[in-house]
Scaffold this motif. Structure first.
Motif, PDB file in Angstrom:
ATOM      1  N   ILE A 179      99.530  -5.991 -99.087  1.00 61.96           N
ATOM      2  CA  ILE A 179      98.523  -6.658 -98.322  1.00 61.96           C
ATOM      3  C   ILE A 179      99.033  -6.982 -96.884  1.00 61.96           C
ATOM      4  N   ILE A 180      98.348  -6.587 -96.191  1.00 59.32           N
ATOM      5  CA  ILE A 180      98.716  -6.840 -94.457  1.00 59.32           C
ATOM      6  C   ILE A 180      98.070  -8.042 -94.010  1.00 59.32           C
ATOM      7  N   GLY A 181      98.631  -9.126 -93.884  1.00 63.94           N
ATOM      8  CA  GLY A 181      97.814 -10.227 -93.381  1.00 63.94           C
ATOM      9  C   GLY A 181      97.750 -11.524 -94.320  1.00 63.94           C
ATOM     10  N   ASN A 182      98.391 -12.427 -94.207  1.00 60.77           N
ATOM     11  CA  ASN A 182      98.256 -13.715 -95.121  1.00 60.77           C
ATOM     12  C   ASN A 182      97.407 -14.750 -94.619  1.00 60.77           C
ATOM     13  N   GLY A 183      96.378 -14.557 -94.024  1.00 55.93           N
ATOM     14  CA  GLY A 183      95.222 -15.303 -93.744  1.00 55.93           C
ATOM     15  C   GLY A 183      94.534 -15.547 -95.004  1.00 55.93           C
ATOM     16  N   PRO A 184      93.359 -16.363 -94.813  1.00 57.69           N
ATOM     17  CA  PRO A 184      92.369 -16.638 -95.975  1.00 57.69           C
ATOM     18  C   PRO A 184      92.145 -15.418 -96.883  1.00 57.69           C
ATOM     19  N   ALA A 185      91.770 -14.522 -96.291  1.00 55.77           N
ATOM     20  CA  ALA A 185      91.239 -13.098 -96.927  1.00 55.77           C
ATOM     21  C   ALA A 185      92.488 -12.513 -97.534  1.00 55.77           C
ATOM     22  N   GLY A 186      93.645 -12.378 -97.122  1.00 56.55           N
ATOM     23  CA  GLY A 186      94.941 -11.638 -97.452  1.00 56.55           C
ATOM     24  C   GLY A 186      95.407 -12.451 -98.609  1.00 56.55           C
ATOM     25  N   ARG A 239      95.165 -23.050 -92.975  1.00 56.61           N
ATOM     26  CA  ARG A 239      93.681 -22.997 -93.005  1.00 56.61           C
ATOM     27  C   ARG A 239      93.424 -23.084 -91.309  1.00 56.61           C
ATOM     28  N   PRO A 240      92.949 -22.019 -90.530  1.00 55.64           N
ATOM     29  CA  PRO A 240      92.873 -22.114 -89.192  1.00 55.64           C
ATOM     30  C   PRO A 240      91.883 -23.073 -88.580  1.00 55.64           C
ATOM     31  N   HIS A 241      90.858 -23.397 -89.558  1.00 56.41           N
ATOM     32  CA  HIS A 241      89.704 -24.404 -89.008  1.00 56.41           C
ATOM     33  C   HIS A 241      90.373 -25.786 -88.710  1.00 56.41           C
ATOM     34  N   GLN A 248     106.876 -10.620 -90.221  1.00 57.33           N
ATOM     35  CA  GLN A 248     107.208  -9.110 -90.464  1.00 57.33           C
ATOM     36  C   GLN A 248     106.120  -8.650 -89.725  1.00 57.33           C
ATOM     37  N   ARG A 249     106.155  -7.874 -88.567  1.00 55.23           N
ATOM     38  CA  ARG A 249     104.637  -7.285 -87.910  1.00 55.23           C
ATOM     39  C   ARG A 249     104.543  -5.768 -88.276  1.00 55.23           C
ATOM     40  N   VAL A 250     103.178  -5.518 -88.728  1.00 55.43           N
ATOM     41  CA  VAL A 250     103.220  -4.169 -89.318  1.00 55.43           C
ATOM     42  C   VAL A 250     102.759  -3.253 -87.783  1.00 55.43           C
ATOM     43  N   PRO A 256      88.312  -8.371 -84.106  1.00 57.05           N
ATOM     44  CA  PRO A 256      89.197  -7.995 -84.911  1.00 57.05           C
ATOM     45  C   PRO A 256      90.407  -7.416 -84.090  1.00 57.05           C
ATOM     46  N   ASP A 257      91.630  -7.523 -84.826  1.00 58.86           N
ATOM     47  CA  ASP A 257      92.967  -7.200 -84.449  1.00 58.86           C
ATOM     48  C   ASP A 257      93.606  -6.226 -84.746  1.00 58.86           C
ATOM     49  N   VAL A 258      92.934  -4.957 -84.537  1.00 58.39           N
ATOM     50  CA  VAL A 258      93.096  -3.684 -85.084  1.00 58.39           C
ATOM     51  C   VAL A 258      93.785  -2.607 -84.035  1.00 58.39           C
ATOM     52  N   GLN A 259      94.232  -3.029 -82.701  1.00 56.22           N
ATOM     53  CA  GLN A 259      94.573  -1.967 -81.994  1.00 56.22           C
ATOM     54  C   GLN A 259      95.544  -1.110 -82.773  1.00 56.22           C
ATOM     55  N   PHE A 260      96.513  -1.581 -83.327  1.00 60.42           N
ATOM     56  CA  PHE A 260      97.847  -0.959 -83.710  1.00 60.42           C
ATOM     57  C   PHE A 260      97.636  -0.169 -84.905  1.00 60.42           C
ATOM     58  N   LEU A 261      96.085  -0.057 -85.358  1.00 55.85           N
ATOM     59  CA  LEU A 261      95.710   0.989 -86.131  1.00 55.85           C
ATOM     60  C   LEU A 261      95.136   2.256 -85.512  1.00 55.85           C
ATOM     61  N   SER A 289      82.009  -9.906 -90.535  1.00 58.38           N
ATOM     62  CA  SER A 289      82.218 -11.094 -91.154  1.00 58.38           C
ATOM     63  C   SER A 289      82.958 -12.400 -90.315  1.00 58.38           C
ATOM     64  N   ILE A 290      82.433 -13.318 -90.317  1.00 61.44           N
ATOM     65  CA  ILE A 290      83.197 -14.498 -89.394  1.00 61.44           C
ATOM     66  C   ILE A 290      83.254 -15.800 -90.194  1.00 61.44           C
ATOM     67  N   GLY A 291      84.306 -16.369 -90.587  1.00 58.66           N
ATOM     68  CA  GLY A 291      84.419 -17.591 -91.136  1.00 58.66           C
ATOM     69  C   GLY A 291      85.152 -17.520 -92.364  1.00 58.66           C
ATOM     70  N   HIS A 292      85.800 -18.793 -92.529  1.00 58.14           N
ATOM     71  CA  HIS A 292      86.612 -18.965 -93.680  1.00 58.14           C
ATOM     72  C   HIS A 292      86.242 -18.668 -95.067  1.00 58.14           C
ATOM     73  N   ASP A 293      85.094 -19.252 -95.205  1.00 56.79           N
ATOM     74  CA  ASP A 293      84.428 -18.934 -96.761  1.00 56.79           C
ATOM     75  C   ASP A 293      84.074 -17.379 -97.078  1.00 56.79           C
ATOM     76  N   SER A 337      79.791 -17.460 -92.166  1.00 58.08           N
ATOM     77  CA  SER A 337      80.041 -18.758 -93.171  1.00 58.08           C
ATOM     78  C   SER A 337      80.680 -19.797 -92.343  1.00 58.08           C
ATOM     79  N   TRP A 338      80.547 -19.762 -91.132  1.00 60.03           N
ATOM     80  CA  TRP A 338      81.284 -20.875 -90.395  1.00 60.03           C
ATOM     81  C   TRP A 338      80.312 -22.294 -90.295  1.00 60.03           C
ATOM     82  N   TRP A 339      81.240 -23.363 -90.228  1.00 57.41           N
ATOM     83  CA  TRP A 339      80.686 -24.521 -90.147  1.00 57.41           C
ATOM     84  C   TRP A 339      81.168 -25.373 -88.933  1.00 57.41           C
ATOM     85  N   THR A 340      80.144 -25.979 -88.278  1.00 52.59           N
ATOM     86  CA  THR A 340      80.710 -26.960 -87.023  1.00 52.59           C
ATOM     87  C   THR A 340      79.726 -27.989 -87.038  1.00 52.59           C
TER      88      THR A 340
END
Ligand SMILES: Cc1cc2nc3c(=O)[nH]c(=O)nc-3n(C[C@H](O)[C@H](O)[C@H](O)COP(=O)(O)OP(=O)(O)OC[C@H]3O[C@@H](n4cnc5c(N)ncnc54)[C@H](O)[C@@H]3O)c2cc1C
Length: 338
Positions: A8-15, A43-45, A79-81, A242-247, A291-295, A333-336
Motif C-alpha cells: 500500500i502506498i500512503g499511510n493516510g486514513p485510506a491506506g 488525523r489531518p483534520h 520512504q517516498r515512492v 490528487p498528488d499523482v504527478q509521480f505516476l 472523494s474528499i473527506g476523512h470518512d 464527507s467533510w464536516w466543519t
C-alpha cells in the motif's frame, strides 16, 4: 506457491484502513505499508487544533507505531515512492530500492492546490497538509501577529478559528474558490463573510491579488485591488488536488486523479487506487467522481482492500450526494463548523 505480498502506498486514513483490512481478510499474506512521512498515520483534520495548542501531537495518531508490527504489517516510513513498473509489478522508491508486489493499493491522497494565477506568489504562502507544515506554521506564528488568509476552503475556517484563539489579527480574502468543495454563491459568500466579521476577522472586499512585497523576513505588504495590508504571514487555502504527478508515465489512466472503476480497480490486474487520489466511476451517472473527506477515505480504503482480495464491493456513494464544482464531480464527507 509463494505467498501474496500486498503493498500500500500512503499511510493516510485510506491506506491505513486498507492495510488493516488486508491483514484481517488475508492474514497469511505479507502486507507492506509505505509512507513518505516519518510519522505513523494521523488525523489531518486535527492539525488546526495542534496549531491552536489545544492538543498534543500524540493525540493526533490513529495508533501507536508499534501496533503495525503486532498486527504483522510492515510499516516503512520516510520512504517516498517515485515510480511504478506495473508490468514487472514493482514499486520504485526514491533511494532506488525496488519493492515487488502481487497486489497494490495506491492511496497517496492530495496536496494543497494553488490556483495557476497565484503560483508566482507560492514561495510566500503557507499551506497546511502535514505535521511538518504545522511546525512551519508554529515557528512563524511565534513572530507574526497579522495573518492574511487567502482562498476559503473548509480547512481555512478551522485554521482561522485556531488563529483567533491565539489572539492573532486575521484578514480574510475570500475568492471565487471560497468554500471548496462546497459550491460558492452570493448568499453563502455573504453569510460566511458575516460570520467571519462577527468573530473579529477583517474580510477584504472581493478583489484580485496584485502583488506581494517582502518588507523583511517577517513582514509582507500585500496589494489587493486598491487595498494595501501588512501581514506577517500569508495562508493559502484553495482545496486539495490528487498528488499523482509521480505516476505520469506509469501506464495508469490519470485525469484529475487516478481513474478507477466502481470497484476501485485501475485496469491493471491487482492494482487499485483509493481515497482522495482516486477518481471513481459511477455506473448510473456514467462519469467519474472524486472523494474528499476523512470518512470517505476510511470507507474507500476498506473497499479497495476487500476487492483486492477477491471481493466485489462497489465504492459506496449515492448518486444524489455527488455534486459538481467547477466541472469536477465531488462527493464529500467533510464536516466543519465556524
Ligand atoms: C488540515 C486539514 C483539515 C481537514 N479537515 C477535514 C475535516 O474537517 N473533515 C473531513 O472529512 N476531512 C478533512 N480533511 C481531509 C481529510 O483529511 C482527507 O480527505 C483524508 O486525509 C484523505 O485521506 P487519504 O488517505 O486519501 O489521503 P491523505 O490523508 O492525503 O494520505 C495520503 C498519504 O500518502 C502519503 N504519500 C503521498 N505520496 C506518496 C509517495 N509518493 N510515496 C509514499 N507516500 C506518499 C502521504 O504522505 C500521506 O501520508 C482535512 C485535511 C487537512 C489537510
Amino acid at each position: 506457491m509463494s505467498k501474496d505480498h500486498f503493498v500500500i502506498i500512503g499511510n493516510g486514513p485510506a491506506g491505513n484502513q486498507a492495510a488493516l483490512t488486508l491483514k484481517e481478510k488475508a492474514p497469511e499474506a505479507a502486507v507492506t505499508l509505505i509512507s513518505k512521512e516519518r510519522e505513523t498515520c494521523y488525523r489531518p483534520h486535527l492539525l488546526p487544533d495542534l496549531i491552536a495548542g489545544k492538543m498534543q501531537e500524540e493525540g493526533l495518531y490513529v495508533c501507536p507505531i508499534g501496533s503495525y508490527k503486532e498486527r504483522g504489517i510492515k510499516l516503512r516510513t520516510g520512504q517516498r515512492v517515485v515510480g511504478l513498473n506495473l508490468t514487472q509489478r514493482e514499486v520504485i522508491l526514491d533511494h532506488k530500492e525496488i519493492v515487488r508486489f502481487t497486489g497494490l493499493i495506491i492511496a497517496v491522497g492530495g496536496r494543497p492546490r494553488i490556483p495557476e494565477p497565484l503560483l508566482v506568489f507560492r514561495e510566500h504562502m503557507f499551506t497546511l497538509k502535514t505535521l511538518d507544515d504545522v511546525k512551519l506554521w508554529t515557528a512563524r506564528l511565534s513572530r507574526a501577529n497579522n495573518i492574511l488568509m487567502m482562498g476559503g476552503d473548509l480547512t481555512s475556517f478551522a485554521v482561522t478559528k485556531a488563529l483567533l484563539s491565539l489572539g492573532k489579527k486575521v484578514f480574510f480574502m475570500l475568492n471565487e474558490d471560497a468554500f471548496w468543495p462546497v459550491r460558492s454563491n452570493e448568499a453563502l459568500f455573504n453569510e460566511v463573510s458575516g460570520k467571519l466579521a462577527g468573530r473579529g476577522v477583517e474580510v477584504l472586499p472581493k478583489g484580485r491579488l496584485k502583488s506581494i512585497a517582502r518588507l523583511s523576513d517577517d513582514a509582507y505588504e500585500v496589494l489587493v485591488d486598491g487595498h494595501r495590508i501588512q501581514a506577517g504571514m500569508i495562508g493559502a487555502f484553495f482545496g486539495l488536488v490528487p498528488d499523482v504527478q509521480f505516476l505520469t508515465g506509469s501506464g495508469l489512466r490519470i485525469d484529475r486523479g487516478i481513474l478507477v472503476d466502481e470497484y476501485l480497480h485501475t485496469g491493471y490486474e491487482g492494482v487499485c487506487a483509493t481515497g482522495d487520489c482516486a477518481q471513481i466511476f459511477h455506473r448510473s451517472i456514467r462519469d467519474y467522481w472524486t472523494s474528499i473527506g476523512h470518512d470517505n477515505a476510511v470507507s474507500l480504503g476498506r473497499t479497495a482492500a476487500l476487492n483486492l482480495v477477491g471481493g466485489k464491493v462497489e465504492a459506496a456513494v449515492a448518486k444524489e450526494s455527488i455534486f459538481e464544482v467547477q466541472g469536477i464531480k465531488v462527493n464529500t464527507s467533510w464536516w466543519t463548523e465556524f
